[in-house]
Design a protein around this motif. Structure first.
Motif, PDB file in Angstrom:
ATOM      1  N   VAL A 131       0.805  -1.224   0.000  1.00 33.26           N
ATOM      2  CA  VAL A 131       0.000   0.000   0.000  1.00 33.26           C
ATOM      3  C   VAL A 131       0.839   1.275   0.000  1.00 33.26           C
ATOM      4  O   VAL A 131       0.300   2.369   0.147  1.00 33.26           O
ATOM      5  CB  VAL A 131      -0.959   0.027   1.214  1.00 33.26           C
ATOM      6  N   VAL A 132       2.165   1.139  -0.161  1.00 30.69           N
ATOM      7  CA  VAL A 132       2.998   2.338  -0.245  1.00 30.69           C
ATOM      8  C   VAL A 132       2.470   3.231  -1.368  1.00 30.69           C
ATOM      9  O   VAL A 132       2.305   2.799  -2.502  1.00 30.69           O
ATOM     10  CB  VAL A 132       4.474   1.972  -0.507  1.00 30.69           C
ATOM     11  N   ASP A 133       2.184   4.481  -1.027  1.00 28.47           N
ATOM     12  CA  ASP A 133       1.610   5.417  -1.991  1.00 28.47           C
ATOM     13  C   ASP A 133       2.313   6.761  -1.838  1.00 28.47           C
ATOM     14  O   ASP A 133       2.108   7.475  -0.859  1.00 28.47           O
ATOM     15  CB  ASP A 133       0.112   5.572  -1.751  1.00 28.47           C
ATOM     16  N   GLU A 134       3.187   7.052  -2.793  1.00 25.90           N
ATOM     17  CA  GLU A 134       3.941   8.308  -2.788  1.00 25.90           C
ATOM     18  C   GLU A 134       3.659   9.120  -4.050  1.00 25.90           C
ATOM     19  O   GLU A 134       4.465   9.940  -4.471  1.00 25.90           O
ATOM     20  CB  GLU A 134       5.439   8.007  -2.672  1.00 25.90           C
ATOM     21  N   LEU A 135       2.500   8.861  -4.656  1.00 25.12           N
ATOM     22  CA  LEU A 135       2.173   9.532  -5.910  1.00 25.12           C
ATOM     23  C   LEU A 135       2.076  11.043  -5.717  1.00 25.12           C
ATOM     24  O   LEU A 135       1.560  11.522  -4.703  1.00 25.12           O
ATOM     25  CB  LEU A 135       0.843   9.021  -6.463  1.00 25.12           C
ATOM     26  N   GLU A 136       2.541  11.771  -6.725  1.00 24.73           N
ATOM     27  CA  GLU A 136       2.359  13.217  -6.727  1.00 24.73           C
ATOM     28  C   GLU A 136       0.891  13.521  -7.034  1.00 24.73           C
ATOM     29  O   GLU A 136       0.206  12.727  -7.701  1.00 24.73           O
ATOM     30  CB  GLU A 136       3.282  13.859  -7.755  1.00 24.73           C
TER      31      GLU A 136
END
Length: 355
Positions: A131-136
């Motif tokens: 679930v890592v979510d680093e989206l701009e």
């Protein structure tokens, strides 16, 4: 020297790794029959069953459970979070037990790590869960306000190979811009900029190239027509998209080795479908390169399919003009989990707190 026990639960198995620093001392896959698993009403109900199997294995191998300095579990379906190594706090365990984004065997990783760690008095962690979510922010816009693009893919392996590339070139992960293509049962193509995965063609959410068992990006209106045709149930359509799509749908197999054999034997349909897979992967890479404005240090090909030289060579031929291509076949998840804990215990980074 830091001795770690790594726990990676899957639907019908629990993979274990025992490391001394980054050196793998022992690896084992403890398999669970359908009959054994089916006794339990939920994933969390399996906890004691899996824990006892782990402890019995260690006992039979004459490995003292108290000899470990840290316990690390595979992260599960938590809330969207930035990448990193997370302490198995009460809040994190509570959300794994609830399954805030769904029930999956990987949810047991952190639960088992925390319980065993507490019993022997050592710290427990999870590392770079799915679930890592680093989206701009710009990457989240889908075109339909009710649907936001999200990141559920292969961050553990993607980030591990990006770090590996950076280290091999005397740099830190935060200092490189790379495109990572994970090719396994699912595919994902991620943009890594200065230590964050800022955009991705996600493996599970119907985006990007098809894979051995997933459709991913398909013409939207045609898909809507299928959904409302009356021919398929909700569950049947989900199966077409995840599990029964891709190579499974076209060729009846999700094993790329079988596909390659079919191609070698002159099967024209298999050749066309494999060519289309390569073609779509390359289109994803090209799109990701625009996110980095062409400033790409390398394109990394990883996952089980990256063992196939025919495929990696064909991708390299199409995208090599963008940046050099680096191939790291397979996915060493156990090592990636061990490395995540080591970075914290060696003081290279701080453990993150899940809230």
């Amino acid at each position: 020297m830091i001795k770690s026990l790594i726990i990676n639960p899957g639907s019908t198995s629990t993979k274990l790794g025992i490391f001394e620093d980054e050196n793998l001392i022992k690896e084992e896959t403890l398999r669970h029959s359908t009959e054994e698993i089916s006794q339990y009403a939920s994933i969390t109900d399996q906890k004691d069953f899996r824990k006892n199997i782990i402890l019995d294995f260690l006992k039979n191998e004459n490995i003292d459970i108290k000899s470990f300095d840290v316990i690390v579990g595979r992260g599960g379906l938590l809330k969207p979070i930035p990448g990193g190594t997370y302490e198995c706090t009460d809040a994190l365990i509570a959300d794994l037990q609830k399954g805030v984004q769904g029930q999956h065997a990987s949810n047991l990783g952190g639960i088992l790590a925390r319980e065993i760690g507490d019993e022997i008095g050592v710290r427990s962690f999870i590392v770079d869960p799915v679930v890592v979510d680093e989206l701009e922010p710009v990457a989240r816009i889908s075109g339909i306000p009710e649907i936001e693009r999200v990141s559920i893919d292969h961050p553990l392996n993607q980030k591990a190979v990006a770090r590996r590339y950076a280290k091999e070139h005397g740099k830190k992960y935060e200092d490189v811009n790379v495109i990572v293509v994970h090719m396994g049962g699912g595919t994902s193509c991620g943009v890594h900029k200065n230590g964050k995965m800022i955009d991705v063609f996600a493996a599970l959410n119907g985006d990007g190239a098809f894979s051995p068992e997933r459709t991913n990006g398909v013409p939207a209106l045609a898909l809507v027509d299928m959904c409302f045709s009356g021919k398929y149930t909700y569950e049947e359509m989900k199966k077409k998209i995840v599990g029964g799509g891709g190579f499974n749908a076209y060729l009846g197999t999700n094993d790329m080795r079988t596909v390659n054999k079919m191609c070698d034997e002159g099967d024209k349909k298999a050749q066309l479908v494999r060519d289309a897979f390569i073609y779509q992967i390359c289109k994803n890479i090209g799109a990701c390169a625009t996110v980095l404005k062409g400033q790409v240090d390398t394109i990394i090909l990883t996952g089980g399919i990256a063992h196939g030289k025919v495929i990696t060579d064909a991708i390299t031929e199409r995208v090599g003009f963008i940046a050099p291509v680096t191939v790291y076949p397979g996915e060493d998840e156990l090592l990636a989990l061990a490395q995540g804990a080591l970075r914290v215990l060696n003081g290279e980074e701080e453990a993150k707190k899940y809230e």
